[in-house]
Design a protein around this motif. Structure first.
Motif, PDB file in Angstrom:
ATOM      1  N   ASN A 274       0.837  -1.184   0.000  1.00  0.00           N
ATOM      2  CA  ASN A 274       0.000   0.000   0.000  1.00  0.00           C
ATOM      3  C   ASN A 274       0.876   1.239   0.000  1.00  0.00           C
ATOM      4  OD1 ASN A 274      -2.484   1.437   0.109  1.00  0.00           O
ATOM      5  ND2 ASN A 274      -3.319  -0.161   1.432  1.00  0.00           N
ATOM      6  N   ARG A 275       0.508   2.194  -0.854  1.00  0.00           N
ATOM      7  CA  ARG A 275       1.228   3.466  -0.925  1.00  0.00           C
ATOM      8  C   ARG A 275       0.276   4.553  -0.440  1.00  0.00           C
ATOM      9  NH1 ARG A 275       2.704   2.907  -7.181  1.00  0.00           N
ATOM     10  NH2 ARG A 275       0.522   2.271  -7.097  1.00  0.00           N
ATOM     11  N   GLY A 276       0.374   4.892   0.843  1.00  0.00           N
ATOM     12  CA  GLY A 276      -0.543   5.873   1.404  1.00  0.00           C
ATOM     13  C   GLY A 276      -1.909   5.267   1.615  1.00  0.00           C
ATOM     14  N   ASP A 277      -2.941   5.867   1.020  1.00  0.00           N
ATOM     15  CA  ASP A 277      -4.312   5.365   1.194  1.00  0.00           C
ATOM     16  C   ASP A 277      -4.862   4.809  -0.109  1.00  0.00           C
ATOM     17  OD1 ASP A 277      -4.561   7.685  -0.227  1.00  0.00           O
ATOM     18  OD2 ASP A 277      -6.163   8.537   1.003  1.00  0.00           O
ATOM     19  N   GLU A 278      -4.023   4.158  -0.875  1.00  0.00           N
ATOM     20  CA  GLU A 278      -4.411   3.724  -2.218  1.00  0.00           C
ATOM     21  C   GLU A 278      -5.428   2.593  -2.212  1.00  0.00           C
ATOM     22  OE1 GLU A 278      -2.104   3.193  -6.436  1.00  0.00           O
ATOM     23  OE2 GLU A 278      -1.062   2.611  -4.621  1.00  0.00           O
ATOM     24  N   TYR A 279      -5.214   1.585  -1.387  1.00  0.00           N
ATOM     25  CA  TYR A 279      -6.067   0.409  -1.387  1.00  0.00           C
ATOM     26  C   TYR A 279      -6.812   0.332  -0.057  1.00  0.00           C
ATOM     27  CZ  TYR A 279      -2.893  -0.556  -5.220  1.00  0.00           C
ATOM     28  OH  TYR A 279      -2.157  -0.438  -6.375  1.00  0.00           O
ATOM     29  N   ASP A 280      -8.126   0.551  -0.101  1.00  0.00           N
ATOM     30  CA  ASP A 280      -8.890   0.633   1.134  1.00  0.00           C
ATOM     31  C   ASP A 280     -10.266   0.009   0.975  1.00  0.00           C
ATOM     32  OD1 ASP A 280      -9.486   2.670  -0.636  1.00  0.00           O
ATOM     33  OD2 ASP A 280      -9.167   4.295   0.777  1.00  0.00           O
ATOM     34  N   LEU A 281     -10.803  -0.452   2.092  1.00  0.00           N
ATOM     35  CA  LEU A 281     -12.055  -1.189   2.142  1.00  0.00           C
ATOM     36  C   LEU A 281     -12.965  -0.566   3.197  1.00  0.00           C
ATOM     37  CD1 LEU A 281     -13.853  -3.756   1.596  1.00  0.00           C
ATOM     38  CD2 LEU A 281     -12.488  -4.899   3.358  1.00  0.00           C
ATOM     39  N   TYR A 282     -14.226  -0.309   2.828  1.00  0.00           N
ATOM     40  CA  TYR A 282     -15.181   0.336   3.728  1.00  0.00           C
ATOM     41  C   TYR A 282     -16.472  -0.478   3.791  1.00  0.00           C
ATOM     42  CZ  TYR A 282     -12.201   4.463   3.166  1.00  0.00           C
ATOM     43  OH  TYR A 282     -11.134   5.323   3.140  1.00  0.00           O
ATOM     44  N   SER A 283     -16.959  -0.731   5.014  1.00  0.00           N
ATOM     45  CA  SER A 283     -18.253  -1.356   5.227  1.00  0.00           C
ATOM     46  C   SER A 283     -19.083  -0.450   6.126  1.00  0.00           C
ATOM     47  CB  SER A 283     -18.100  -2.733   5.897  1.00  0.00           C
ATOM     48  OG  SER A 283     -17.384  -3.621   5.075  1.00  0.00           O
ATOM     49  N   GLY A 284     -20.346  -0.200   5.735  1.00  0.00           N
ATOM     50  CA  GLY A 284     -21.217   0.658   6.524  1.00  0.00           C
ATOM     51  C   GLY A 284     -22.616   0.082   6.641  1.00  0.00           C
ATOM     52  N   GLY A 285     -23.262   0.302   7.791  1.00  0.00           N
ATOM     53  CA  GLY A 285     -24.605  -0.214   8.002  1.00  0.00           C
ATOM     54  C   GLY A 285     -25.588   0.253   6.947  1.00  0.00           C
ATOM     55  N   ALA A 286     -25.466   1.511   6.526  1.00  0.00           N
ATOM     56  CA  ALA A 286     -26.332   2.046   5.464  1.00  0.00           C
ATOM     57  C   ALA A 286     -25.545   2.371   4.205  1.00  0.00           C
ATOM     58  CB  ALA A 286     -27.068   3.289   5.955  1.00  0.00           C
ATOM     59  N   ILE A 287     -24.400   3.051   4.358  1.00  0.00           N
ATOM     60  CA  ILE A 287     -23.601   3.533   3.228  1.00  0.00           C
ATOM     61  C   ILE A 287     -22.151   3.097   3.426  1.00  0.00           C
ATOM     62  CG2 ILE A 287     -22.829   5.581   1.969  1.00  0.00           C
ATOM     63  CD1 ILE A 287     -25.256   7.071   3.153  1.00  0.00           C
ATOM     64  N   GLY A 288     -21.586   2.462   2.414  1.00  0.00           N
ATOM     65  CA  GLY A 288     -20.167   2.111   2.506  1.00  0.00           C
ATOM     66  C   GLY A 288     -19.307   3.349   2.479  1.00  0.00           C
TER      67      GLY A 288
END
Length: 332
Positions: A274-288
């Motif tokens: 990973n270079r900084g914030d290049e590869y990221d994963l988000y999970s959210g109850g309503a909105i990812g």
């Protein structure tokens, strides 16, 4: 108006496949779309007062391993993709050069069972977006995979009901997506990314109100994203994977009124480095992910209720990993 492909007691499949031999030509986008009712609507299509039964349907769009083709892969319980701008092949870049919104969906209810399955996946590691154009995304939603520039979506519900079919087996996931595509020449937002949601995968510049996703109270309906090839930003949400403002006017309310209940929202992804914030994963109850492209712009989301849900993000090796009860991540 009530619609279904077959009677509730029967199984069926709807599949759109880009085979291993499908290839890239001059960086043109070749989309693969599948939907329980239609793969796509004509630009600005209006639909009102409809009930659709997914039943024991398996609705799948995917790109096979080995394919070098690029383009969006979209799947939805109702429809794969809807656009309020341009023609069927319009890109995000074209929309941003001359943005406008049209079309509406109102009072739509989609019923699904434990044997329903909606999937959009790019299994190929060889799908490389080398152009300057945004796209080559995976978008999977319980109602619609991909929405670009619709005027409004109001009163849409995705609801679990007990199935009457005695054949087939229970689906492991209700909505799912896999994204193994990559970029060449720099990563960017909305470029070879993955979006999975209980109602929508990716929504851009569209006003949504009174949307509900109600899962299986006993088992928790699963909304799931995965990748093993360092995906550029990936997002999964109970309502929508990513809700994005690109060109719509400041002061707009993009989401007003949402209920999410009885879902398991989960994402899992691997990144070798990973270079900084290049590869990221988000999970959210309503909105990812809730994304605004300019810091000076004001966009509102409000009246969101999430209850009886499980939200998980699992990042492997160097993957940046985020989870939120309502929103996985937001930026502007």
């Amino acid at each position: 108006m009530k619609r279904g492909i077959v009677s509730p007691g029967n199984d069926y499949t709807v599949t759109a496949v880009q085979s291993a031999t499908s290839s890239k030509t001059d960086n043109k986008f070749y989309n693969a779309c599948a939907g329980g009712y239609s793969s796509r609507f004509s630009t600005g299509y209006q639909l009102k007062d409809m009930t659709f039964y997914v039943g024991s349907g398996r609705i799948t769009a995917y790109r096979e391993v080995g394919s070098t083709a690029v383009g969006d892969v979209n799947a939805g319980g109702l429809v794969g993709r809807v656009l309020g701008y341009g023609n069927a092949s319009a890109t995000i870049n074209q929309y941003e050069n001359s943005p406008s919104q049209s079309g509406s969906l109102e009072n739509i209810t989609i019923y699904y069972t434990g044997k329903s399955r909606i999937e959009a996946s790019c299994y190929s590691f060889s799908s490389i977006n080398a152009s300057g154009n945004l796209g080559n995304n995976v978008c999977s939603g319980g109602a619609i995979g991909y929405v670009l520039g619709y005027s409004r979506i109001n009163g849409l519900s995705v609801i679990f009901e007990e199935g009457s079919s005695s054949s087939g087996k229970e689906a492991e996931y209700f909505v799912s997506g896999v994204q193994n595509a990559k970029n060449n020449g720099g990563d960017a937002g909305l470029k070879s990314e993955g979006f999975v949601g209980g109602a929508f995968g990716l929504v851009i510049d569209t006003q949504i109100s009174d949307v509900n996703v109600i899962g299986d109270a006993a088992e928790k309906s699963v909304v799931y994203f995965t990748s093993s090839n360092s995906p550029n930003t990936a997002s999964v949400g109970g309502i929508v994977g990513t809700l994005s403002r690109r060109k719509i006017a400041s002061g707009t309310t993009l989401l007003n009124g949402a209920t999410v209940k009885n879902l398991h929202v989960a994402g899992r992804a691997y990144s070798e480095s990973n270079r900084g914030d290049e590869y990221d994963l988000y999970s959210g109850g309503a909105i990812g992910v809730f994304a605004i492209t300019q810091g000076s712009i004001k966009i509102t989301i409000k009246n969101i209720d999430v209850s009886d849900c499980i939200i998980d993000s699992v990042g492997e090796k160097s993957m940046l990993t985020y989870s939120g009860g309502v929103v996985g991540g937001m930026w502007w």
